[in-house]
Scaffold this active site. Sequence first.
Site, PDB file in Angstrom:
ATOM      1  N   TYR A  77      13.350  -6.419 -34.685  1.00  0.00           N
ATOM      2  CA  TYR A  77      13.837  -7.801 -34.543  1.00  0.00           C
ATOM      3  C   TYR A  77      15.282  -7.897 -35.040  1.00  0.00           C
ATOM      4  CZ  TYR A  77      13.197 -12.775 -33.731  1.00  0.00           C
ATOM      5  OH  TYR A  77      13.313 -14.052 -33.238  1.00  0.00           O
ATOM      6  N   ALA A  80      20.371 -11.686 -27.998  1.00  0.00           N
ATOM      7  CA  ALA A  80      21.011 -10.533 -28.658  1.00  0.00           C
ATOM      8  C   ALA A  80      21.035  -9.406 -27.645  1.00  0.00           C
ATOM      9  CB  ALA A  80      20.235 -10.110 -29.890  1.00  0.00           C
ATOM     10  N   ASP A  92      26.429 -23.507 -21.265  1.00  0.00           N
ATOM     11  CA  ASP A  92      26.558 -22.206 -21.915  1.00  0.00           C
ATOM     12  C   ASP A  92      27.036 -22.498 -23.338  1.00  0.00           C
ATOM     13  OD1 ASP A  92      27.360 -19.813 -22.993  1.00  0.00           O
ATOM     14  OD2 ASP A  92      28.401 -19.123 -21.189  1.00  0.00           O
ATOM     15  N   VAL A  93      26.171 -22.262 -24.307  1.00  0.00           N
ATOM     16  CA  VAL A  93      26.486 -22.667 -25.684  1.00  0.00           C
ATOM     17  C   VAL A  93      27.612 -21.854 -26.325  1.00  0.00           C
ATOM     18  CG1 VAL A  93      24.238 -23.707 -26.201  1.00  0.00           C
ATOM     19  CG2 VAL A  93      24.591 -21.250 -26.617  1.00  0.00           C
ATOM     20  N   SER A 104       9.163 -19.675 -20.090  1.00  0.00           N
ATOM     21  CA  SER A 104       9.968 -20.138 -21.224  1.00  0.00           C
ATOM     22  C   SER A 104       9.207 -21.121 -22.099  1.00  0.00           C
ATOM     23  CB  SER A 104      11.243 -20.844 -20.732  1.00  0.00           C
ATOM     24  OG  SER A 104      12.098 -19.940 -20.089  1.00  0.00           O
ATOM     25  N   ILE A 105       9.394 -20.969 -23.415  1.00  0.00           N
ATOM     26  CA  ILE A 105       8.796 -21.933 -24.353  1.00  0.00           C
ATOM     27  C   ILE A 105       9.347 -23.328 -24.043  1.00  0.00           C
ATOM     28  CG2 ILE A 105       8.589 -22.568 -26.784  1.00  0.00           C
ATOM     29  CD1 ILE A 105       8.804 -19.557 -27.468  1.00  0.00           C
ATOM     30  N   ARG A 158       4.800 -13.890 -24.679  1.00  0.00           N
ATOM     31  CA  ARG A 158       5.389 -13.034 -23.642  1.00  0.00           C
ATOM     32  C   ARG A 158       6.364 -13.828 -22.767  1.00  0.00           C
ATOM     33  NH1 ARG A 158       3.068  -8.233 -23.611  1.00  0.00           N
ATOM     34  NH2 ARG A 158       0.948  -8.022 -24.405  1.00  0.00           N
ATOM     35  N   THR A 159       7.624 -13.835 -23.163  1.00  0.00           N
ATOM     36  CA  THR A 159       8.676 -14.527 -22.407  1.00  0.00           C
ATOM     37  C   THR A 159       9.777 -13.522 -22.070  1.00  0.00           C
ATOM     38  OG1 THR A 159       9.922 -15.067 -24.390  1.00  0.00           O
ATOM     39  CG2 THR A 159       8.252 -16.666 -23.718  1.00  0.00           C
ATOM     40  N   ILE A 178      16.942 -21.559 -27.590  1.00  0.00           N
ATOM     41  CA  ILE A 178      18.008 -20.687 -27.097  1.00  0.00           C
ATOM     42  C   ILE A 178      18.203 -19.520 -28.059  1.00  0.00           C
ATOM     43  CG2 ILE A 178      20.501 -20.562 -26.722  1.00  0.00           C
ATOM     44  CD1 ILE A 178      20.389 -23.504 -25.843  1.00  0.00           C
ATOM     45  N   LYS A 203      18.026 -15.914 -37.034  1.00  0.00           N
ATOM     46  CA  LYS A 203      17.004 -16.940 -37.291  1.00  0.00           C
ATOM     47  C   LYS A 203      17.103 -17.453 -38.728  1.00  0.00           C
ATOM     48  CE  LYS A 203      14.939 -17.122 -33.252  1.00  0.00           C
ATOM     49  NZ  LYS A 203      15.370 -18.196 -32.326  1.00  0.00           N
TER      50      LYS A 203
HETATM   51  P1  NAD Z   1      13.468 -17.424 -22.829  1.00  0.00           P
HETATM   52  O1  NAD Z   1      14.178 -16.175 -22.422  1.00  0.00           O
HETATM   53  O2  NAD Z   1      12.621 -18.074 -21.815  1.00  0.00           O
HETATM   54  O3  NAD Z   1      14.472 -18.488 -23.440  1.00  0.00           O
HETATM   55  C1  NAD Z   1      15.685 -18.148 -24.049  1.00  0.00           C
HETATM   56  C2  NAD Z   1      16.710 -19.079 -23.446  1.00  0.00           C
HETATM   57  O4  NAD Z   1      17.998 -18.916 -24.072  1.00  0.00           O
HETATM   58  C3  NAD Z   1      16.914 -18.846 -21.954  1.00  0.00           C
HETATM   59  O5  NAD Z   1      16.682 -20.054 -21.251  1.00  0.00           O
HETATM   60  C4  NAD Z   1      18.354 -18.427 -21.852  1.00  0.00           C
HETATM   61  O6  NAD Z   1      18.975 -18.822 -20.631  1.00  0.00           O
HETATM   62  C5  NAD Z   1      18.938 -19.173 -23.038  1.00  0.00           C
HETATM   63  N1  NAD Z   1      20.282 -18.701 -23.371  1.00  0.00           N
HETATM   64  C6  NAD Z   1      20.678 -17.434 -23.674  1.00  0.00           C
HETATM   65  N2  NAD Z   1      22.022 -17.415 -23.843  1.00  0.00           N
HETATM   66  C7  NAD Z   1      22.472 -18.693 -23.673  1.00  0.00           C
HETATM   67  C8  NAD Z   1      23.746 -19.318 -23.694  1.00  0.00           C
HETATM   68  N3  NAD Z   1      24.873 -18.618 -23.950  1.00  0.00           N
HETATM   69  N4  NAD Z   1      23.837 -20.655 -23.468  1.00  0.00           N
HETATM   70  C9  NAD Z   1      22.712 -21.383 -23.201  1.00  0.00           C
HETATM   71  N5  NAD Z   1      21.479 -20.845 -23.145  1.00  0.00           N
HETATM   72  C10 NAD Z   1      21.354 -19.508 -23.374  1.00  0.00           C
HETATM   73  O7  NAD Z   1      12.577 -16.968 -24.099  1.00  0.00           O
HETATM   74  P2  NAD Z   1      11.738 -17.840 -25.153  1.00  0.00           P
HETATM   75  O8  NAD Z   1      10.869 -16.856 -25.830  1.00  0.00           O
HETATM   76  O9  NAD Z   1      11.169 -19.030 -24.495  1.00  0.00           O
HETATM   77  O10 NAD Z   1      12.853 -18.262 -26.199  1.00  0.00           O
HETATM   78  C11 NAD Z   1      13.071 -19.608 -26.601  1.00  0.00           C
HETATM   79  C12 NAD Z   1      13.256 -19.662 -28.116  1.00  0.00           C
HETATM   80  O11 NAD Z   1      12.017 -19.355 -28.750  1.00  0.00           O
HETATM   81  C13 NAD Z   1      14.280 -18.675 -28.669  1.00  0.00           C
HETATM   82  O12 NAD Z   1      14.998 -19.291 -29.714  1.00  0.00           O
HETATM   83  C14 NAD Z   1      13.387 -17.574 -29.234  1.00  0.00           C
HETATM   84  O13 NAD Z   1      14.020 -16.818 -30.251  1.00  0.00           O
HETATM   85  C15 NAD Z   1      12.272 -18.423 -29.780  1.00  0.00           C
HETATM   86  N6  NAD Z   1      11.033 -17.711 -30.112  1.00  0.00           N
HETATM   87  C16 NAD Z   1      10.429 -16.917 -29.194  1.00  0.00           C
HETATM   88  C17 NAD Z   1       9.258 -16.245 -29.534  1.00  0.00           C
HETATM   89  C18 NAD Z   1       8.600 -15.334 -28.545  1.00  0.00           C
HETATM   90  O14 NAD Z   1       7.769 -14.519 -28.968  1.00  0.00           O
HETATM   91  N7  NAD Z   1       8.873 -15.444 -27.262  1.00  0.00           N
HETATM   92  C19 NAD Z   1       8.701 -16.393 -30.820  1.00  0.00           C
HETATM   93  C20 NAD Z   1       9.342 -17.239 -31.733  1.00  0.00           C
HETATM   94  C21 NAD Z   1      10.512 -17.894 -31.374  1.00  0.00           C
END
Ligand code: NAD
Length: 255
Positions: free
Chosen positions: A155, A95, A64-65, A18-19, A192-193, A92, A162
Site C-alpha cells: 500500500y 499512485a 482533474d484535481v 467505483s465506490i 475490487r475496483t 479520488i 491516506k
Molecule cells: P476507482 O478507481 O473507481 O476510483 C478512483 C477515482 O479517482 C477514479 O474515478 C479516478 O478517475 C479518480 N482520479 C484519479 N486521478 C484523478 C485526478 N487527477 N482528478 C480527479 N479524479 C481522479 O477506485 P475506488 O476504489 O472506488 O476508489 C475511490 C476511493 O476509495 C479512493 O480514495 C480509494 O483510495 C478509496 N478506497 C478504496 C478501497 C478499495 O479497496 N477499493 C478501500 C478503501 C478506500
Amino acid sequence: MLMQDKLAYVAGVANHRSIAWAIAKALDREGCRLALGYLGEREKQEIDKLVGELKQAPLLVSCDVTRDESVGEAFALLGRECGRLDAVVHAIAFARREDLDGRYTDTSREGYHLALDVSAFSLNCLARGAEPLMTEGGGIVALTYLGSERAIANYNVMGVAKAALEAGIRYLAGELGPKGIRVNGLSAGPLRTLAARGIKDFSAMHRMHAERAALKRNTEIEEVADTALFLCSHLSRGITGEVIYVDGGFRIMGG
Ligand code: NAD
C-alpha cells in the site's frame, strides 16, 4: 427519503465498480439531486452508460484535481447549475503502479508528490470549492483505508497519502465546523475496483480480510455506500472530524 431536496457532488466515478458510483446510487435512492465528478473522456463514456440507472438525471462535472483551472471550472459549473451543495463525496486517489509494489523506502520524489497531490491535497481543493456553496452546512465525506495507520504490504505511498488525508479531515472539520459543514472519513475494507487493481497482490489482501475480519467476510460496496449516505445526511449531524470504519471489524481484531 433522507436526502430529499438535497444536492450532492460525488467526485471519483470511473466505472460501475467505483465506490463513488455505489454512493451516488444510495444518495439517488434517497431523493438526492446529484452532480457526478469525473476525470476525463474515458470516465465520461463509462458514466454515460450508467446514468440511466438513476432516478434523477445528474449534472456531469469534469474535474482533474491536479489542475487548479479544472477545479475552478468545476466549481463555477456547480455554482451556476446547482447554486447550493449539501454534501460532497471525495472518492479520488492515484499512485503510480511502481509505487504500489516493492519497498516504500524506494518511492521517488515525483511518485510521492503525485500520490499526495491527487489523493490528499485534492480534499482541500474540493472543500475550498464547496465551502461557499454549502450555505446551509452539510457533510463532506472522504474515502480512506487502514493503510493510513498500519504499514500494509504494497500500500506504501498510498498509506502515507491516506494519513495526510485523515489529518486534513480533522483540520478541515475544525475550520468548517462553525459553518455547520462536517468533514468525515470513511475507511472501507478492500473492494475490487479499478484503483484496487493497481495494488500488487490485492487478491491476497482481499482474501486475508475475509479470514480475519470479525464478521468473517469481505466488506460489501453497498455497506460503504450506506455509511457514506449516513455521513452526508442529517442523521450524522453530531459527527465531524472522525474516521468511521466500514470493514466488518477487521481493524479491531488481534493477530
Ligand atoms: P476507482 O478507481 O473507481 O476510483 C478512483 C477515482 O479517482 C477514479 O474515478 C479516478 O478517475 C479518480 N482520479 C484519479 N486521478 C484523478 C485526478 N487527477 N482528478 C480527479 N479524479 C481522479 O477506485 P475506488 O476504489 O472506488 O476508489 C475511490 C476511493 O476509495 C479512493 O480514495 C480509494 O483510495 C478509496 N478506497 C478504496 C478501497 C478499495 O479497496 N477499493 C478501500 C478503501 C478506500
